[in-house]
Enzyme design. Structure first.
Site, short mmCIF file in Angstrom:
data_model
loop_
_atom_site.label_atom_id
_atom_site.label_comp_id
_atom_site.label_asym_id
_atom_site.label_seq_id
_atom_site.Cartn_x
_atom_site.Cartn_y
_atom_site.Cartn_z
N ASP A 1 38.87 35.14 35.70
CA ASP A 1 38.50 36.52 35.39
C ASP A 1 39.68 37.24 34.72
O ASP A 1 40.80 37.16 35.23
CB ASP A 1 38.18 37.26 36.70
CG ASP A 1 36.79 37.84 36.71
OD1 ASP A 1 36.15 37.95 35.64
OD2 ASP A 1 36.31 38.16 37.82
N GLU B 1 34.30 41.82 31.65
CA GLU B 1 33.16 42.70 31.94
C GLU B 1 32.89 43.65 30.79
O GLU B 1 33.83 44.27 30.27
CB GLU B 1 33.46 43.53 33.20
CG GLU B 1 33.69 42.68 34.44
CD GLU B 1 33.99 43.52 35.69
OE1 GLU B 1 33.99 44.78 35.60
OE2 GLU B 1 34.24 42.92 36.74
N GLU C 1 24.91 41.04 37.19
CA GLU C 1 25.17 41.44 38.58
C GLU C 1 24.35 42.66 38.98
O GLU C 1 24.36 43.69 38.29
CB GLU C 1 26.68 41.74 38.77
CG GLU C 1 27.01 42.16 40.19
CD GLU C 1 28.49 42.09 40.56
OE1 GLU C 1 29.30 41.61 39.73
OE2 GLU C 1 28.84 42.51 41.68
N LYS D 1 36.43 35.13 31.80
CA LYS D 1 35.29 36.05 31.95
C LYS D 1 35.81 37.48 31.84
O LYS D 1 36.90 37.78 32.32
CB LYS D 1 34.60 35.86 33.30
CG LYS D 1 33.47 36.88 33.54
CD LYS D 1 32.63 36.54 34.74
CE LYS D 1 33.15 37.04 36.06
NZ LYS D 1 33.38 38.51 36.14
N ASP E 1 38.15 38.24 39.92
CA ASP E 1 39.13 39.27 40.28
C ASP E 1 38.76 39.89 41.63
O ASP E 1 39.48 40.75 42.15
CB ASP E 1 39.31 40.32 39.18
CG ASP E 1 38.03 41.06 38.85
OD1 ASP E 1 36.98 40.74 39.45
OD2 ASP E 1 38.07 41.96 37.99
N SER E 2 37.66 39.40 42.22
CA SER E 2 37.37 39.72 43.63
C SER E 2 38.49 39.20 44.52
O SER E 2 38.57 39.57 45.70
CB SER E 2 36.02 39.12 44.05
OG SER E 2 35.94 37.75 43.70
#
Ligand code: KIV
Length: 271
Positions: free
Chosen positions: A90, A122, A189, A120, A51-52
């Site tokens: 993401d 978080e 991270e 993925k 999602d960057s």
């Protein structure tokens, strides 16, 4: 040095074997067909459509605004180009936090419509029920602990995480829970390398680090950062393996001059 190119598609089972055998895993982000084809031909083992993309592709300040449909749109191009690498999509902010049902519904939609191999998301214990539901529904899930950019407004910035004992203990606990819940891998991270090693030794699934030292089972970087395309971004953990920003500006400058002085197109380049 020659790069070993896989002649089969990467799988989650193979990644686990790589951890067992001590073979490090190389992962990069990618967001389009053309660059993904180069990454795949170079032998990259995992690709994250992060999602960057919200920052890198869309120019947003944070990862928060990107949507499920925007992630699916980008991932389709990546999937078309990735013949060998395992592709992870993401799950964006707001697509899995509301309920387990919402999380599973979006995970299934993202896998079906994008063609990615895995999702993925978080977080730790707080999203465990969602992860369990996804795994039960047959979705391969990658976890993400430490600096979780979707929580930037709660964390108060992008600084190093788990510096104190309480946060480090919680992160280790969360990693074990994600592993037990069936995550096939976990991104770590921006945490101290000593803690990243401790986590890596405590879970059966591979850990993939970014700003987490070299004792994790693999590494991931944002493609545009490591290629030097994101010129102003130089955190300590980042190595720029190329300076493509300079190369692009040089090429564009030459093109502009050639257009202005009419040396382009030449007779050979004309019909
Ligand atoms: O979105 C992303 O690019 C990521 C990586 C930094 C792991 O989550």
């Amino acid at each position: 040095m020659s790069v070993h190119i896989q002649n089969t598609r990467m799988t989650t089972t193979r990644l686990r074997k790589m951890k067992e055998q001590g073979e490090k895993i190389a992962m990069l982000t990618s967001y389009d067909f053309t660059l993904t084809r180069l990454l795949d031909e170079a032998g990259i083992e995992m690709i994250l459509v992060g999602d960057s993309a919200s920052n890198i592709v869309c120019g947003n300040k944070y990862t928060l605004p990107i949507t499920v449909d925007e992630m699916i749109f980008l991932t389709r191009g990546v999937v078309r180009a990735a013949e060998h690498a395992l592709v992870v999509i993401d799950m964006p902010f707001g697509s899995y936090q509301v309920s387990e049902e919402q999380a599973v519904t979006n995970a299934l939609k993202m896998i079906k419509e994008s063609g990615a191999d895995a999702v993925k998301l978080e977080g730790g214990e707080e999203i465990l029920p969602a992860i369990r539901h996804m795994v039960k529904a047959g979705v391969p899930v990658m976890g993400h602990l430490g600096l979780t950019p979707q929580s930037v407004n709660q964390l108060g910035g992008y600084g190093l995480r788990a510096k104190d004992d309480a946060e480090a203990t919680k992160l280790l606990h969360d990693a074990k829970l994600l592993d037990e819940a069936g995550c096939f891998a976990i991104v770590l991270e921006k945490i101290p390398s000593v803690l990243a090693k401790q986590v890596t030794d405590s879970v059966s699934c591979p850990t993939i680090g970014i700003g987490a030292g070299n004792q994790t089972d693999g590494q991931v970087l944002v493609l545009h950062d490591m290629l030097g395309l994101n010129e102003g971004f130089k955190p300590k953990f980042l190595r720029q393996f190329a300076q493509l920003g300079e190369t692009v500006k040089g090429a564009v400058g030459e093109y502009i001059s050639a257009v202005k002085d009419q040396s382009f197109p030449s007779d050979q380049e004309s019909y």
